[in-house]
Design an enzyme around this catalytic site. Structure first.
Site, short mmCIF file in Angstrom:
data_model
loop_
_atom_site.label_atom_id
_atom_site.label_comp_id
_atom_site.label_asym_id
_atom_site.label_seq_id
_atom_site.Cartn_x
_atom_site.Cartn_y
_atom_site.Cartn_z
N LYS A 1 0.86 -1.16 0.02
CA LYS A 1 -0.02 -0.15 0.07
C LYS A 1 0.86 1.30 0.12
O LYS A 1 0.84 2.20 -0.71
CB LYS A 1 -0.78 0.02 1.19
N ASN A 2 1.98 1.31 0.62
CA ASN A 2 2.65 2.46 0.84
C ASN A 2 3.75 2.73 -0.11
O ASN A 2 4.47 3.79 -0.12
CB ASN A 2 3.39 2.35 2.46
N ARG B 1 -5.18 10.53 4.27
CA ARG B 1 -4.04 11.58 4.41
C ARG B 1 -3.20 11.65 3.11
O ARG B 1 -2.45 12.68 3.00
CB ARG B 1 -2.96 11.21 5.56
N CYS C 1 -4.75 12.08 12.51
CA CYS C 1 -5.57 10.86 12.31
C CYS C 1 -5.51 10.17 13.75
O CYS C 1 -4.90 11.11 14.71
CB CYS C 1 -5.27 9.88 11.39
N ARG D 1 0.18 14.51 12.56
CA ARG D 1 0.34 14.34 11.16
C ARG D 1 0.64 15.86 10.27
O ARG D 1 -0.02 15.95 9.29
CB ARG D 1 -0.58 13.40 10.44
N PRO D 2 1.64 16.50 10.91
CA PRO D 2 1.68 17.70 10.09
C PRO D 2 2.33 17.57 8.71
O PRO D 2 3.04 16.44 8.47
CB PRO D 2 2.83 18.58 11.06
N ILE D 3 2.22 18.68 7.91
CA ILE D 3 3.32 18.40 6.64
C ILE D 3 3.97 19.68 6.19
O ILE D 3 4.37 20.03 5.31
CB ILE D 3 1.96 18.40 5.42
N ASP D 4 4.66 20.17 7.63
CA ASP D 4 5.42 21.41 7.47
C ASP D 4 6.73 21.15 6.67
O ASP D 4 7.27 22.11 5.90
CB ASP D 4 5.95 21.90 8.94
N ASP E 1 5.00 1.04 12.12
CA ASP E 1 3.64 0.14 11.56
C ASP E 1 3.75 -1.15 12.13
O ASP E 1 2.69 -2.03 12.48
CB ASP E 1 3.52 0.17 10.10
N VAL F 1 7.71 7.55 16.73
CA VAL F 1 7.33 8.27 15.39
C VAL F 1 6.11 8.88 15.71
O VAL F 1 5.75 9.94 15.19
CB VAL F 1 7.39 6.94 14.36
N ARG G 1 -8.43 -0.45 4.69
CA ARG G 1 -7.83 0.63 4.07
C ARG G 1 -6.35 0.11 3.71
O ARG G 1 -5.65 0.46 2.68
CB ARG G 1 -7.51 1.71 5.20
C1 EPZ Z 1 4.35 7.07 5.97
O1 EPZ Z 1 3.35 8.07 6.76
C2 EPZ Z 1 3.31 5.82 6.05
N1 EPZ Z 1 2.13 6.15 5.01
C3 EPZ Z 1 2.81 5.37 7.35
O2 EPZ Z 1 1.93 4.21 7.21
C4 EPZ Z 1 4.05 5.13 8.17
O3 EPZ Z 1 3.49 4.75 9.71
C5 EPZ Z 1 4.77 6.46 8.15
O4 EPZ Z 1 5.10 6.48 6.84
C6 EPZ Z 1 6.32 6.23 9.18
O5 EPZ Z 1 7.12 5.07 8.78
C7 EPZ Z 1 2.24 5.97 3.78
O6 EPZ Z 1 3.25 5.84 3.24
C8 EPZ Z 1 0.94 6.03 2.95
P1 EPZ Z 1 6.11 10.30 8.09
P2 EPZ Z 1 3.68 9.35 6.61
O7 EPZ Z 1 5.91 11.52 7.28
O8 EPZ Z 1 4.39 9.78 5.65
C9 EPZ Z 1 6.28 13.74 11.34
C10 EPZ Z 1 0.32 2.77 7.57
O9 EPZ Z 1 -0.10 2.01 8.54
N2 EPZ Z 1 6.23 14.60 10.21
O10 EPZ Z 1 7.40 9.64 7.90
O11 EPZ Z 1 2.91 10.53 7.13
C11 EPZ Z 1 4.94 12.99 11.66
O12 EPZ Z 1 4.16 13.76 12.52
C12 EPZ Z 1 0.58 4.14 7.68
O13 EPZ Z 1 0.46 2.12 6.64
C13 EPZ Z 1 6.31 15.99 10.60
O14 EPZ Z 1 6.70 16.41 11.68
O15 EPZ Z 1 4.89 9.46 8.00
C14 EPZ Z 1 5.49 12.01 12.32
O16 EPZ Z 1 5.52 12.02 13.64
C15 EPZ Z 1 0.59 4.78 9.00
N3 EPZ Z 1 6.25 16.96 9.64
C16 EPZ Z 1 6.89 11.28 11.69
O17 EPZ Z 1 7.25 12.78 11.18
C17 EPZ Z 1 6.11 16.52 8.24
O18 EPZ Z 1 6.00 17.42 7.33
C18 EPZ Z 1 6.93 10.32 10.81
O19 EPZ Z 1 5.91 10.76 9.62
C19 EPZ Z 1 5.91 15.07 8.18
C20 EPZ Z 1 5.97 14.19 9.04
#
Ligand code: EPZ
Length: 420
Positions: free
Chosen positions: A22-23, A92, A116, A121-124, A307, A329, A399
């Site tokens: 999926k990812n 998301r 969620c 889940r910020p996107i900064d 995960d 995380v 999902r």
């Molecule tokens: C991806 O989510 C995966 N989703 C998640 O899988 C997985 O748990 C996660 O990576 C970590 O490995 C997909 O690939 C679709 P991150 P993502 O950005 O990209 C912080 C599942 O169960 N962060 O690596 O959203 C964030 O808050 C899902 O399949 C910022 O602060 O994860 C978190 O604490 C759940 N600012 C950490 O980084 C940002 O701009 C990791 O988030 C982006 C992230």
């Protein structure tokens, strides 16, 4: 209401073929928007998040069809830059469309992606990188608006945290940007490498994916391609959790063991024995009560991945001794701990951690998953319970799992879909 009825206590035996990841699928579907030609994807699992992505693609003008594990995409003649709230709200991962639509139309509008159950889940980091590449970001009527009428400019950018999504976003931004881009501090997951392989097959010039630094030389356009999605390592981690807790002897097919680095160490510490009978296969044997872990913590790949944390927790419910897993995380990874307790196990959430006091047997019961991997963990816990369980919250599980009940049922679990 739908739920899974599970009669636990049976060891797992047999073979299971892993579905596509999926990812890996979700970012590659978004990356297809960068391509001027048709794209075909194989080994695509039938997931709720797949259909939410296809809905977004259709709403921005793409022809998008899914049949029997294959997706066929045809570029839009007229691209729409507004991602509808309903489609974006369903998951998301709509954030993956920011960079492709910026390249396509010079502007993209997206409902501000919410958090969620896992946390904020910020996107900064995504936005900081895109702004450094020349995008202008604003919020209008609770919608995020990015504009780059003159396109994006390559740059050097260091991610403050190895965010998977931000790495994928900035990779998609860099491949059609003017000039070269150097991304440091990036995520190293196998899904990043699969996205880079897909983009390079479409004519991109990416090197270093899978390491901490990725270099990209921007090109003017990308053509289409046909690509096979890599196997889902988290589904593999799910089956490993089930056999570790319930015991048995299973063989998974279509596995890339190197993708399971940090996860296999954890299950081996519990006493799981693994071997590779043939290329692409992984055999997992558990013939005793698991050993407790003591303390363990998650981290960015190749460490023990977030995960897999609730899944490993499910395997530890029968362990001899205490275990504490800390998720470094996401803040709310262990909401499922209350569900474990409802099944008769001894577990509780303590902030970002789950604390488990292993018991030789627990009876099973009724519980409901609140997020994707938490729900899957409850199913694994129910398979290892002594009695009968009823697990709800299937909309979360769907999902990320095409047919979790079928996968476990094929390995001998007594599990069936029921409706009230
Ligand atoms: C991806 O989510 C995966 N989703 C998640 O899988 C997985 O748990 C996660 O990576 C970590 O490995 C997909 O690939 C679709 P991150 P993502 O950005 O990209 C912080 C599942 O169960 N962060 O690596 O959203 C964030 O808050 C899902 O399949 C910022 O602060 O994860 C978190 O604490 C759940 N600012 C950490 O980084 C940002 O701009 C990791 O988030 C982006 C992230």
């Amino acid at each position: 209401m739908e739920y899974l009825r599970i009669a636990g206590g049976r060891p797992l035996e047999g073979r299971a073929a892993l579905p596509g990841a999926k990812n890996s699928l979700l970012p590659i579907l978004a990356a297809s928007v960068l391509c001027d030609g048709p794209v075909t994807l194989d080994n695509v699992p039938d997931l709720a998040d797949l259909h939410a992505s296809l809905e977004i693609l259709r709403r921005i003008g793409w022809e998008a069809e899914y049949l029997d594990g294959r997706v066929d995409l045809c570029p839009a003649r007229q691209v729409r830059s507004r991602i509808p709230s309903r489609a974006a709200g369903a998951m998301r991962s709509s954030v993956f469309y920011l960079a492709p639509l910026l390249h396509r139309t010079g502007r993209v509008e997206l409902p501000t992606p919410g958090g969620c159950r896992l946390g904020e889940r910020p996107i900064d980091i995504h936005l900081e990188g895109l702004v450094k590449m020349g995008a202008a970001a604003s919020v209008e009527n609770n919608r995020l608006v990015l504009q780059a009428p003159n396109g994006l400019q390559g740059t050097c950018f260091e991610l403050r945290y190895p965010s998977v999504g931000a790495t994928e976003s900035l990779l998609m931004a860099a491949v059609l940007a003017r000039g070269a881009t150097c991304l440091t501090g990036v995520a190293r997951e196998p899904e990043i490498q699969d996205l880079a392989r897909f983009l390079n097959r479409c004519g991109a010039r990416i090197t270093g994916a899978g390491g901490s630094t990725i270099h990209v030389v921007g090109v003017r356009r990308l053509h289409g391609t046909r690509h096979t999605i890599i196997p889902d390592r988290i589904v593999a981690a799910t089956l490993l959790a089930a056999v570790t807790g319930a015991e048995g002897d299973i063989v998974m097919e279509g596995v890339q063991p190197s993708h399971l680095a940090g996860v296999l160490d954890i299950y081996r510490r519990m006493g799981l024995r693994t071997s590779q009978p043939a290329p692409g296969q992984l055999r997992a044997v558990m013939d005793r009560r698991p050993s407790a872990l003591g303390k363990a913590a998650t981290g960015p790949y190749p460490a023990f991945c977030t995960d897999a944390a609730p899944l490993a927790a499910a395997a530890l419910l029968r362990a001899e001794g205490e275990s504490v897993i800390e998720d470094r995380v996401f803040e709310n990874r262990f909401d499922c701990a209350a569900g474990f307790a409802r099944l008769g196990a001894r577990a509780c959430r303590q902030g970002r951690s789950v604390h488990i006091w292993g018991v030789e047997q627990y009876r099973g019961g009724e519980a409901e998953g609140g997020d994707l991997r938490g729900g899957a963990a409850l199913v694994c816990a129910a398979v290892a319970a002594q009695g009968e369980s009823r697990i709800g919250g299937l909309e979360h599980i769907r999902r990320g799992y095409q047919d979790l009940a079928g996968l476990l049922g094929g390995l001998g679990a007594d599990i069936r879909l029921c409706r009230d």
